[in-house]
Design an enzyme around this catalytic site. Structure first.
Site, PDB file in Angstrom:
ATOM      1  N   MET A  65     -12.170   4.339  -0.852  1.00  0.00           N
ATOM      2  CA  MET A  65     -12.833   4.619   0.427  1.00  0.00           C
ATOM      3  C   MET A  65     -13.501   5.973   0.245  1.00  0.00           C
ATOM      4  SD  MET A  65      -9.762   3.200   2.814  1.00  0.00           S
ATOM      5  CE  MET A  65      -8.599   3.284   1.459  1.00  0.00           C
TER       6      MET A  65
ATOM      7  N   ASP B 269      -4.689   3.515  -2.170  1.00  0.00           N
ATOM      8  CA  ASP B 269      -5.763   3.854  -1.231  1.00  0.00           C
ATOM      9  C   ASP B 269      -6.329   5.247  -1.486  1.00  0.00           C
ATOM     10  OD1 ASP B 269      -6.018   1.585   0.582  1.00  0.00           O
ATOM     11  OD2 ASP B 269      -3.958   2.035   1.178  1.00  0.00           O
TER      12      ASP B 269
ATOM     13  N   MET C 242     -11.389  -5.963   5.316  1.00  0.00           N
ATOM     14  CA  MET C 242     -10.606  -5.008   6.091  1.00  0.00           C
ATOM     15  C   MET C 242     -10.308  -5.650   7.443  1.00  0.00           C
ATOM     16  SD  MET C 242     -10.160  -2.378   4.182  1.00  0.00           S
ATOM     17  CE  MET C 242      -9.230  -1.457   5.392  1.00  0.00           C
TER      18      MET C 242
ATOM     19  N   ASP D  19      -6.644  -6.490   4.132  1.00  0.00           N
ATOM     20  CA  ASP D  19      -6.052  -5.153   4.151  1.00  0.00           C
ATOM     21  C   ASP D  19      -6.052  -4.578   5.566  1.00  0.00           C
ATOM     22  OD1 ASP D  19      -5.141  -2.609   3.572  1.00  0.00           O
ATOM     23  OD2 ASP D  19      -6.903  -1.999   2.417  1.00  0.00           O
TER      24      ASP D  19
ATOM     25  N   MET E 134      -8.943   8.017  -0.333  1.00  0.00           N
ATOM     26  CA  MET E 134      -9.775   8.443   0.797  1.00  0.00           C
ATOM     27  C   MET E 134     -10.278   9.857   0.543  1.00  0.00           C
ATOM     28  SD  MET E 134      -7.517   7.045   3.973  1.00  0.00           S
ATOM     29  CE  MET E 134      -6.653   5.464   3.903  1.00  0.00           C
TER      30      MET E 134
ATOM     31  N   HIS F  46      -1.085  -1.355  -4.287  1.00  0.00           N
ATOM     32  CA  HIS F  46      -2.373  -1.048  -3.644  1.00  0.00           C
ATOM     33  C   HIS F  46      -2.482   0.462  -3.473  1.00  0.00           C
ATOM     34  CE1 HIS F  46      -5.893  -2.052  -1.189  1.00  0.00           C
ATOM     35  NE2 HIS F  46      -5.499  -1.103  -0.360  1.00  0.00           N
TER      36      HIS F  46
ATOM     37  N   HIS G  52      -8.319   0.961  -4.227  1.00  0.00           N
ATOM     38  CA  HIS G  52      -9.240   0.739  -3.109  1.00  0.00           C
ATOM     39  C   HIS G  52      -9.951   2.050  -2.820  1.00  0.00           C
ATOM     40  CE1 HIS G  52      -9.536  -0.130   1.528  1.00  0.00           C
ATOM     41  NE2 HIS G  52     -10.714  -0.023   0.951  1.00  0.00           N
TER      42      HIS G  52
ATOM     43  N   SER H 136       0.854  -1.191   0.000  1.00  0.00           N
ATOM     44  CA  SER H 136       0.000   0.000   0.000  1.00  0.00           C
ATOM     45  C   SER H 136       0.885   1.236   0.000  1.00  0.00           C
ATOM     46  CB  SER H 136      -0.891   0.010   1.242  1.00  0.00           C
ATOM     47  OG  SER H 136      -1.368   1.323   1.448  1.00  0.00           O
TER      48      SER H 136
HETATM   49  C1  DX5 Z   1      -6.483   1.507   5.456  1.00  0.00           C
HETATM   50  C2  DX5 Z   1      -5.925   1.213   4.085  1.00  0.00           C
HETATM   51  C3  DX5 Z   1      -4.817   0.206   4.078  1.00  0.00           C
HETATM   52  C4  DX5 Z   1      -3.631   0.609   4.867  1.00  0.00           C
HETATM   53  C5  DX5 Z   1      -2.700  -0.546   5.082  1.00  0.00           C
HETATM   54  O1  DX5 Z   1      -7.654   2.242   5.347  1.00  0.00           O
HETATM   55  O2  DX5 Z   1      -6.933   0.717   3.245  1.00  0.00           O
HETATM   56  O3  DX5 Z   1      -4.467  -0.158   2.769  1.00  0.00           O
HETATM   57  O4  DX5 Z   1      -2.926   1.644   4.303  1.00  0.00           O
HETATM   58  O5  DX5 Z   1      -1.659  -0.089   5.876  1.00  0.00           O
HETATM   59  P1  DX5 Z   1      -0.965  -0.987   6.975  1.00  0.00           P
HETATM   60  O6  DX5 Z   1      -0.397  -2.185   6.282  1.00  0.00           O
HETATM   61  O7  DX5 Z   1       0.066  -0.089   7.547  1.00  0.00           O
HETATM   62  O8  DX5 Z   1      -2.017  -1.384   7.972  1.00  0.00           O
HETATM   63 ZN    ZN Z   2      -6.468  -0.265   1.300  1.00  0.00          ZN
END
Ligand code: DX5
Ligand code: ZN
Length: 222
Positions: free
Chosen positions: A70, A37, A139, A177, A39, A35, A68, A10
């Protein structure tokens, strides 16, 4: 039908000043996909990166990108990420008013689609859409931040989803994840995951190859 294991670093934990070099380094160290992320400061409190950054990766390198989302709502961002070169787009079912439609929308771009289940989201949201899923992602932390601790009840949930996937006969990846480390990856694999997101366990470490190789060794030796 168990698939080969994939490690998905990620980039949330990467050094964004050197993002291109960070991505090259993890992929050359043996990672399988990136990956990504997203947000939106609405579905989750944090705010991260969008299609522009995705495009800046895929226009330079051909590494697969696992987006991903969010975000809420979901549908307006799907075409933008598809056009930015995403290989997979996953989203949280409660963030889309019409889950089946969103899955169809993602697949209409010829890319993989997946649902992401938060720690408290029940498995019944998978009923009736298994035929449209390429990925089910559980998750193992509450979404929004990197560096949180793995929630142990995810192991039992993984076992249940593994059973659902195997019984369905569909080829669906089971991704996990949040809080994945070399110390717990064997247990997570044992519970049925085949795709492992890891941010803080990889980025910031002195040798990405050592971490990724050790993760693979533990997955295979379980
Ligand atoms: C959390 C993200 C993850 C996160 C994983 O909302 O979707 O992908 O960054 O990070 P680690 O491996 O540090 O938990
Ligand atoms: Zn993620």
């Amino acid at each position: 039908m168990k698939q080969s294991s994939w490690i998905a670093p990620s980039i949330l934990s990467a050094d964004f000043f050197n993002l291109g070099a960070e991505i090259d380094a993890v992929m050359k160290a043996g990672a399988d996909l990136i990956h990504f992320d997203v947000m939106d400061n609405h579905y989750v409190p944090n705010l991260t990166i969008g299609p522009l950054v995705c495009k800046s990766i895929t226009s330079h390198v051909s590494y697969p990108v696992d987006v991903h989302l969010m975000v809420e709502p979901v549908d307006s961002l799907v075409p933008m990420f598809a056009e930015a070169g995403a290989s997979y787009i996953t989203f949280h079912p409660e963030a889309s008013r019409h889950v089946d439609r969103t899955l169809q929308l993602i697949k209409s771009f010829g890319i993989g689609a997946g649902l992401v289940l938060n720690p408290a989201t029940p498995l019944c949201c998978l009923d009736y859409v298994m035929d449209k899923l390429d990925i089910i992602m559980l998750m193992s932390v509450n979404p929004g931040f990197g560096g949180q601790s793995f929630i142990p009840s995810t192991l039992d949930k993984l076992r249940q989803v593994r059973r659902l996937i195997d019984e369905s006969g569909y080829s669906i990846r089971l991704e996990v994840d949040g809080g994945v480390k070399t110390e717990n990856i064997a247990q997570i694999a044992e519970a049925g995951a085949d795709t492992f997101v890891a941010g803080s366990a990889i980025f910031g470490k002195s040798c990405y190859r050592d971490v990724i190789s050790e993760m693979r060794r533990r997955i295979e030796q379980r």
